[in-house]
Design a protein around this motif. Structure first.
Motif, mmCIF file in Angstrom:
data_model
loop_
_atom_site.group_PDB
_atom_site.id
_atom_site.type_symbol
_atom_site.label_atom_id
_atom_site.label_comp_id
_atom_site.label_asym_id
_atom_site.label_seq_id
_atom_site.Cartn_x
_atom_site.Cartn_y
_atom_site.Cartn_z
ATOM 1 N N CYS A 48 -15.391 -1.517 -75.948
ATOM 2 C CA CYS A 48 -14.366 -0.978 -76.664
ATOM 3 C C CYS A 48 -14.132 0.591 -76.660
ATOM 4 O O CYS A 48 -12.975 0.898 -76.796
ATOM 5 C CB CYS A 48 -14.536 -1.449 -78.286
ATOM 6 S SG CYS A 48 -15.499 -0.576 -78.953
ATOM 7 N N TYR A 136 -9.955 0.561 -76.366
ATOM 8 C CA TYR A 136 -9.454 -0.271 -77.042
ATOM 9 C C TYR A 136 -8.385 0.108 -78.038
ATOM 10 O O TYR A 136 -9.039 0.878 -78.824
ATOM 11 C CB TYR A 136 -10.096 -1.672 -77.714
ATOM 12 C CG TYR A 136 -10.667 -2.667 -76.501
ATOM 13 C CD1 TYR A 136 -10.344 -2.349 -75.028
ATOM 14 C CD2 TYR A 136 -11.407 -3.577 -76.617
ATOM 15 C CE1 TYR A 136 -10.982 -3.089 -74.116
ATOM 16 C CE2 TYR A 136 -12.077 -3.941 -75.778
ATOM 17 C CZ TYR A 136 -11.840 -4.087 -74.512
ATOM 18 O OH TYR A 136 -12.286 -4.892 -73.554
ATOM 19 N N ARG A 138 -5.860 -1.439 -80.991
ATOM 20 C CA ARG A 138 -4.914 -2.603 -81.244
ATOM 21 C C ARG A 138 -3.957 -2.254 -82.027
ATOM 22 O O ARG A 138 -3.240 -3.225 -82.380
ATOM 23 C CB ARG A 138 -6.168 -3.466 -82.388
ATOM 24 C CG ARG A 138 -7.075 -4.049 -81.489
ATOM 25 C CD ARG A 138 -8.344 -4.737 -82.122
ATOM 26 N NE ARG A 138 -9.299 -5.684 -81.358
ATOM 27 C CZ ARG A 138 -10.422 -5.129 -81.316
ATOM 28 N NH1 ARG A 138 -10.652 -3.771 -81.963
ATOM 29 N NH2 ARG A 138 -11.280 -5.751 -80.514
ATOM 30 N N CYS A 139 -3.322 -1.157 -82.449
ATOM 31 C CA CYS A 139 -2.222 -0.918 -82.960
ATOM 32 C C CYS A 139 -0.995 -0.185 -82.354
ATOM 33 O O CYS A 139 -0.046 -0.526 -82.703
ATOM 34 C CB CYS A 139 -2.764 0.308 -84.051
ATOM 35 S SG CYS A 139 -3.861 -0.311 -85.358
#
Length: 165
Positions: A48, A136, A138-139
């Motif tokens: 990540c 990563y 995610r938003c």
């Protein structure tokens, strides 16, 4: 259980001498022993990118590196890079372009983006995406992050041109 081992390293410009268990990874050492909580732990598999720090000038996944492996090294975390002002313009661009969102990935994104900008004065959008692909988010959907990195590169380039003789 193995006994703690002595280590000595420089973290954000400060010499650190400590005793650590051989199994403690660098991320946990930074967070738990030094209270440098900007280094986040996400997957604990190096996938990540949330645990990204600089070790001897290179970005590394601190969840994959044992603290004892950092013996003798220079480690820079988001706290140190922020305090030094090295990437104040990049941080401002992240704020201005709403590239922060929840903030969990932000420290590692900033370190990774700064690494790219140190090696490439004016990266293209695809190159920015490629360099950040190991982190990563995610938003944001990455668009705002890429915008912020691109804008910082352009600003730095124009600033450097105006300084040239």
């Amino acid at each position: 259980m193995t006994a703690p081992l002595p280590i000595s390293l420089e973290v954000n410009g400060e010499r650190i001498d400590a005793h650590v268990l051989p199994r403690i990874n660098l991320a946990d050492f930074l967070r738990e022993n030094l209270k440098l909580t900007g280094t986040h732990v996400g997957c604990e598999h190096g996938v990540c990118g949330a645990c990204t720090v600089r070790v001897d000038g290179e970005i590394v996944r601190s969840c994959l590196m044992l603290a004892v492996q950092a013996n003798g090294a220079t480690v820079e975390t988001i706290e140190g890079l922020s305090d030094s002002g090295e990437m104040a313009d990049l941080q401002a661009a992240f704020r201005e372009r709403n590239a922060l969102q929840c903030g969990y990935c932000t420290p590692a994104m900033l370190i990774t983006a700064q690494d790219l900008l140190k090696h490439e004065a004016e990266p293209g959008r695809e190159q920015i995406r490629e360099h950040l692909s190991g982190n990563y988010c995610r938003c944001t959907g990455y668009q705002a992050i890429v915008d912020a990195v691109e804008a910082t590169a352009k600003t730095r380039k124009s600033r450097n041109k105006s300084r040239a003789p």
